[in-house]
Design a protein around this motif. Structure first.
Motif, mmCIF file in Angstrom:
data_model
loop_
_atom_site.group_PDB
_atom_site.id
_atom_site.type_symbol
_atom_site.label_atom_id
_atom_site.label_comp_id
_atom_site.label_asym_id
_atom_site.label_seq_id
_atom_site.Cartn_x
_atom_site.Cartn_y
_atom_site.Cartn_z
ATOM 1 N N GLY A 43 0.595 -1.298 -0.161
ATOM 2 C CA GLY A 43 0.084 0.123 0.093
ATOM 3 C C GLY A 43 0.782 1.216 0.010
ATOM 4 O O GLY A 43 0.579 2.123 -0.725
ATOM 5 N N ALA A 44 1.860 1.363 0.825
ATOM 6 C CA ALA A 44 2.761 2.348 0.783
ATOM 7 C C ALA A 44 3.355 2.463 -0.443
ATOM 8 O O ALA A 44 3.734 3.824 -0.888
ATOM 9 N N GLY A 45 4.021 1.433 -1.165
ATOM 10 C CA GLY A 45 4.643 1.708 -2.443
ATOM 11 C C GLY A 45 3.557 2.316 -3.586
ATOM 12 O O GLY A 45 3.840 3.142 -4.283
ATOM 13 N N LEU A 46 2.314 1.723 -3.366
ATOM 14 C CA LEU A 46 1.264 2.188 -4.408
ATOM 15 C C LEU A 46 1.023 3.773 -4.176
ATOM 16 O O LEU A 46 0.756 4.536 -5.213
ATOM 17 N N MET A 47 1.061 4.205 -2.915
ATOM 18 C CA MET A 47 0.541 5.248 -2.617
ATOM 19 C C MET A 47 1.822 6.587 -3.012
ATOM 20 O O MET A 47 1.667 7.565 -3.433
ATOM 21 N N ALA A 48 2.896 5.980 -2.787
ATOM 22 C CA ALA A 48 4.252 6.711 -3.248
ATOM 23 C C ALA A 48 3.931 6.837 -4.967
ATOM 24 O O ALA A 48 4.353 7.952 -5.209
ATOM 25 N N LEU A 49 3.878 5.778 -5.494
ATOM 26 C CA LEU A 49 3.543 6.041 -6.825
ATOM 27 C C LEU A 49 2.529 7.096 -7.507
ATOM 28 O O LEU A 49 2.625 7.864 -8.093
ATOM 29 N N VAL A 50 1.292 6.992 -6.629
ATOM 30 C CA VAL A 50 0.205 7.976 -6.950
ATOM 31 C C VAL A 50 0.615 9.249 -6.754
ATOM 32 O O VAL A 50 0.326 10.256 -7.256
ATOM 33 N N PHE A 51 1.446 9.526 -5.579
ATOM 34 C CA PHE A 51 1.881 10.918 -5.265
ATOM 35 C C PHE A 51 2.971 11.500 -6.258
ATOM 36 O O PHE A 51 2.652 12.617 -6.729
ATOM 37 N N GLY A 52 3.912 10.578 -6.596
ATOM 38 C CA GLY A 52 4.715 10.957 -7.617
ATOM 39 C C GLY A 52 3.979 11.355 -8.988
ATOM 40 O O GLY A 52 4.392 12.587 -9.661
ATOM 41 N N ALA A 53 3.003 10.501 -9.266
ATOM 42 C CA ALA A 53 2.357 10.996 -10.491
ATOM 43 C C ALA A 53 1.613 12.207 -10.550
ATOM 44 O O ALA A 53 1.390 12.923 -11.207
ATOM 45 N N THR A 54 0.856 12.491 -9.065
ATOM 46 C CA THR A 54 0.346 13.643 -8.841
ATOM 47 C C THR A 54 1.030 14.709 -9.126
ATOM 48 O O THR A 54 0.967 15.871 -9.558
ATOM 49 N N VAL A 55 2.400 14.777 -8.552
ATOM 50 C CA VAL A 55 3.284 15.901 -8.774
ATOM 51 C C VAL A 55 3.501 16.247 -10.178
ATOM 52 O O VAL A 55 3.541 17.383 -10.558
ATOM 53 N N ARG B 45 2.738 27.628 -10.374
ATOM 54 C CA ARG B 45 1.562 28.702 -9.747
ATOM 55 C C ARG B 45 1.061 28.234 -8.526
ATOM 56 O O ARG B 45 0.502 27.019 -8.474
ATOM 57 N N PHE B 46 0.890 29.039 -7.417
ATOM 58 C CA PHE B 46 0.745 28.349 -6.097
ATOM 59 C C PHE B 46 -0.492 27.835 -5.810
ATOM 60 O O PHE B 46 -0.933 26.794 -5.383
ATOM 61 N N TRP B 47 -1.459 28.982 -5.940
ATOM 62 C CA TRP B 47 -2.725 28.671 -5.702
ATOM 63 C C TRP B 47 -3.613 27.492 -6.578
ATOM 64 O O TRP B 47 -4.168 26.413 -5.965
ATOM 65 N N PRO B 48 -3.287 27.370 -7.707
ATOM 66 C CA PRO B 48 -3.630 26.013 -8.577
ATOM 67 C C PRO B 48 -3.022 24.742 -8.072
ATOM 68 O O PRO B 48 -3.643 23.690 -7.953
ATOM 69 N N LEU B 49 -2.025 24.810 -7.435
ATOM 70 C CA LEU B 49 -1.291 23.560 -6.839
ATOM 71 C C LEU B 49 -1.836 23.150 -5.575
ATOM 72 O O LEU B 49 -1.845 22.010 -5.044
ATOM 73 N N VAL B 50 -2.379 24.126 -4.843
ATOM 74 C CA VAL B 50 -2.948 23.742 -3.247
ATOM 75 C C VAL B 50 -4.004 22.616 -3.449
ATOM 76 O O VAL B 50 -3.634 21.686 -2.598
ATOM 77 N N PRO B 51 -5.082 22.830 -4.206
ATOM 78 C CA PRO B 51 -5.855 21.603 -4.071
ATOM 79 C C PRO B 51 -5.380 20.279 -4.814
ATOM 80 O O PRO B 51 -6.009 19.029 -4.462
ATOM 81 N N ARG B 52 -4.375 20.409 -5.555
ATOM 82 C CA ARG B 52 -3.695 19.298 -6.220
ATOM 83 C C ARG B 52 -2.886 18.549 -5.258
ATOM 84 O O ARG B 52 -2.843 17.294 -5.192
ATOM 85 N N LEU B 53 -1.926 19.228 -4.360
ATOM 86 C CA LEU B 53 -0.982 18.757 -3.749
ATOM 87 C C LEU B 53 -1.310 18.463 -2.390
ATOM 88 O O LEU B 53 -0.934 17.731 -1.519
ATOM 89 N N ALA B 54 -1.953 19.782 -1.646
ATOM 90 C CA ALA B 54 -2.191 19.702 -0.444
ATOM 91 C C ALA B 54 -2.697 18.304 0.282
ATOM 92 O O ALA B 54 -2.370 18.016 1.247
ATOM 93 N N PRO B 55 -3.898 17.816 -0.466
ATOM 94 C CA PRO B 55 -4.392 16.656 0.406
ATOM 95 C C PRO B 55 -3.216 15.433 0.379
ATOM 96 O O PRO B 55 -3.489 14.773 1.247
ATOM 97 N N PHE B 56 -2.445 15.477 -0.768
ATOM 98 C CA PHE B 56 -1.485 14.362 -0.583
ATOM 99 C C PHE B 56 -0.394 14.520 0.353
ATOM 100 O O PHE B 56 0.251 13.557 0.819
ATOM 101 N N LEU B 57 0.002 15.930 0.768
ATOM 102 C CA LEU B 57 0.727 15.997 1.824
ATOM 103 C C LEU B 57 0.515 15.509 3.108
ATOM 104 O O LEU B 57 0.996 15.141 4.099
#
Length: 804
Positions: free
Chosen positions: A70-82, A92-104
């Protein structure tokens, strides 16, 4: 799984529960994203949400079962999301917030849990990852309090030689200080070196709270030692310029207070100071008052359509004007009230020499048979009608023939004109023809005047030229801002008398005010041709390519935003479902997106020009609306919620449709497109280049779904009102959603001072020097920001301390 302190022991129940909860929440989140992602993909949108949702769903199942995969799969999803996020919106900061903040957040929790998943191994790596995610969240949180999307100034303003402030009026006599509409004063007592000492000098309470149909949008005028202000319900109040003490009040007691109550300004007329009065061959010469009663006159237009003159010294009606001080503006209009008044005038009357020039506000979207948009001029001495410009019948030059009316439902002029006394021209910003969003029956004669700038001869009311900003306007893109008159370089060492016209579209047209011909290039571009049954659209629309445009880029799916990735996904789905092909997508029987929107772009607040250097100060609105045409036979007209703007339905009687309005918001009530939703900006009129831009205000006082933000996060909010520019290189502005009067450095856009207001404001400030004390004041009316629950009745003056 082993206990990390004793690898041979089974995991405690609390640890198993933590994994179960984390995995379940992760899986459910993934399931929601996947389900929404399927819908988005079938609409032709991004596949990211479907793929990421499936990955999170599977990872959640694995985490619930305490499987390291599960950790490896989640790392893959996070990397792909970035990677996907950077590909879509860059850095651009504000467009990145809803895309990345949940994954942080997910990454932080996963990193804390990871040693228990790895059987006690990789603790150092887990702690490092947790620290990294934690630091990223802290840094991101701190960054929300920093303005983003800032365009910094890279050039210095060049002062004009000779200075353009010569002959500037000493009194703030007109709505925008002078007739040219630049909102500039050469005063420089309050400057960047001492503004930190600016403080409240006096406060006056009018006793009238701007509630219900009322909005407090008044810019006071100042004549000698007196300041004159007005309330939404048409009270006029005279105040001492140094103390704010009330001198007199005049209550016109309007019959209508249920529709659209505003008083944006007053006029002033002093017969003895008119050097070249217009001569009217068919009117008896008016007595020229030089002293005594009504030697100085305040000019007011009321919410029940009366033109009134008041003695500026006493507050008593001028008995020699009209009928005991009043002129009925409904003459010649025909029916103006069908239970709801359809005609008033919300803007300041224009006093030019010995004329009072007026348009009229007509209630939007009611019918194809509404009062005329006729523009009229009255004698400022007697109130007699001097001329009328009937947009649908040029043969009518005064009152219509007996038994007839001015042409019904023509485009109107509800905003404020500017005038050039030397050229003898008055410049009218016109609205679009009623009922706004359907125009199948509009006559060709009036089409040319819809959403245009029209120059009339002030002496006769006859048309000199017309420049149209939108052809066949069915989007309510009417010209709301007062034109600004300013001379620009011709490239040969001379000057061109220019007119700068801001529009709701975010387009800025730079015209020769003698002829109406563009100074900066304007091109006609093809636009979508789909339209509603019985209507039509123009093949092309004008674009001012020779000037910068603000907030005019078409929206895309990538521009959709949200506080979380869930509402961002919903906004992307909703966007894909809308009828939208750019700003000229015609209203249809599908939900149709209008952007920049009928609030703007640039609304009635208009521009401010620093006349020392030709810098044009702007504030705009970036909030789209959604409209939908509904066939009349499908509507219960007896239960129609007929209001104004977002959240209402326009009946559009006489057409095949009614039209519904709503905001384009996320499920959380937040605008669906990425911030900023309003900016401050400056353009150099010499180079015709944008100099700087920054978000306009914060969400500190915003209330969403009953919850107040209370955080000074500078997202950039919609603004109303305008700015005032001073000889010290400052711009004062108060029309933000947070409750502040601000001073900006016009050269850079940097905020150099702000003062807290008791409630928000919508009005344009003004500034004057008292002839008695010699102090410079900045005055603002604060009655409540648009969409704010906090309302007030304040007139507030700021000044430096006496000793300064």
């Amino acid at each position: 799984m082993k206990n990390t302190d004793n690898p041979g022991a089974p995991a405690p129940a609390s640890t198993r529960l933590a994994f179960y909860i984390f995995g379940t929440l992760l899986g459910l989140s993934g399931l929601a994203l996947a389900v929404g992602g399927v819908r988005l993909a079938t609409l032709g949108g991004s596949w990211y949400y479907l793929l990421a949702g499936l990955g999170m769903l599977l990872a959640g199942v694995l985490y619930a079962r305490r499987k390291p995969l599960g950790a490896g799969l989640m790392a893959l999803v996070f990397g792909a999301t970035v990677i996907w996020s950077l590909w879509e919106v860059g850095l651009r900061f504000w467009p990145l917030v809803p895309r990345l903040a949940p994954f942080l957040v997910i990454g932080l929790v996963a990193a804390v849990l990871h040693p228990y998943l790895a059987g006690g191994r990789q603790r150092g790596l887990s702690h490092a990852c947790a620290a990294l995610f934690g630091l990223a969240l802290v840094a991101g949180g701190a960054s929300t309090f920093v303005p983003h999307g800032v365009m910094h100034a890279t050039t210095e303003p060049v002062l004009d030689t000779p200075a353009t402030t010569a002959g500037a009026p000493q009194d703030w006599q007109h709505y925008s200080n002078g007739p040219q509409g630049t909102r500039f004063t050469p005063l420089d007592q309050i400057n960047k070196g001492n503004i930190d000492k600016l403080q409240v000098a006096w406060t006056y309470r009018t006793g009238e709270i701007a509630e219900g149909a009322s909005e407090s949008q008044n810019t006071p005028i100042q004549i000698a030692e007196t300041v004159y202000t007005c309330t939404p319900l048409s009270k006029v109040i005279a105040l001492d310029a140094d103390t704010g003490k009330e001198r007199w009040t005049f209550d016109s007691k309007p019959a209508n207070d249920k529709t659209w109550n505003r008083c944006r300004g007053l006029g002033y007329y002093e017969p003895a100071k008119v050097q070249k009065p217009f001569q009217f061959a068919d009117l008896a010469p008016a007595p020229r008052a030089t002293g005594g009663v009504c030697a100085k006159r305040i000019v007011q237009v009321t919410m029940d359509a009366r033109l009134i003159e008041i003695d500026a010294d006493t507050g008593k009606p001028c008995e020699d004007f009209g009928d005991k001080g009043s002129v009925d503006l409904t003459q010649g209009l025909g029916l103006v009230d069908e239970g709801v008044p359809y005609y008033a005038y919300t803007s300041a009357p224009t006093v030019a020499r010995n004329l009072i020039i007026l348009g009229g506000w007509v209630f939007d979207g009611r019918s194809t048979d509404e009062p005329s948009g006729v523009v009229r001029a009255f004698s400022a001495d007697t109130g007699e009608l001097v001329w009328a410009w009937d947009l649908g019948n040029p043969a009518i030059t005064k009152l219509p023939p007996e038994g007839e009316t001015y042409t019904r439902s023509t485009p109107n002029m509800w905003s404020t004109p500017a005038f050039d006394d030397e050229l003898g021209l008055v410049y009218l910003p016109t609205g679009n023809q009623q009922p706004d969003f359907w125009g199948g029956d509009r006559p060709a004669l009036t089409e040319k005047y819809s959403s245009a700038v029209v120059a009339l001869d002030m002496a006769t009311g006859r048309e000199r030229w017309t420049f149209q900003t939108v052809h066949h306007d069915i989007w309510d893109y009417d010209v709301a801002a007062q034109p600004a008159l300013y001379d620009v370089p011709d490239g040969k060492g001379g000057k061109i008398p220019a007119l700068i016209q801001l529009t709701k579209r975010g387009q800025i047209f730079l015209l020769d005010r003698r002829t109406g011909k563009p100074i900066a290039d304007v091109v006609e571009k093809p636009v979508p041709q789909a339209h509603a049954e019985g209507d039509w659209v123009a093949k092309t629309q004008p674009y001012s390519v020779g000037m910068p445009a603000l907030g005019a880029e078409p929206l895309t799916e990538q521009d959709m935003w949200g506080a979380t990735f869930f509402d961002q996904l919903m906004c992307r789905i909703n966007f894909r479902e809308l009828n939208y092909e750019g700003e000229f997508t015609a209203p249809s029987t599908r939900d149709t997106l209008i952007y920049p929107g009928y609030y703007g772009g640039f609304n009635w607040g208009g521009a401010a020009i620093d006349e020392r250097n030709g810098y044009l100060f702007l504030n705009d609105i970036r909030i789209p609306q959604v409209v939908k045409l509904v066939k009349r036979e499908n509507v219960d007209l007896s239960h129609l919620k007929s209001g104004h703007g977002v959240g209402s339905t326009y009946p559009m009687d006489g057409t095949p449709f009614v039209i519904d309005h709503k905001a384009f918001n996320s499920p959380l009530g937040i605008p669906c497109q990425s911030p900023p939703w309003g900016v401050f900006a400056a353009i150099d009129l010499k180079t015709r280049k944008q100099v700087w831009e920054r978000p306009a205000g914060t969400v500190q006082d915003a209330v969403i779904n009953g919850v107040r933000a209370n955080l000074p996060i500078p997202l950039g909010m919609p603004t109303l009102g305008g700015g005032v520019s001073t000889g010290a290189g400052l711009v004062f502005y108060a029309g933000t959603q947070d409750y502040y009067l601000r001073a900006l450095d016009i050269a850079t856009g940097e905020e150099v001072w702000k003062g807290r207001l008791p409630v928000g404001g919508q009005a344009t400030p003004m500034s004057y020097v008292s002839p008695r004390s010699g102090r410079q004041y900045v005055v603002v009316v604060a009655g409540g920001a648009r969409q704010s629950p906090d309302r007030g009745d304040y007139v507030i003056a700021y000044a430096l301390p006496d000793k300064e």
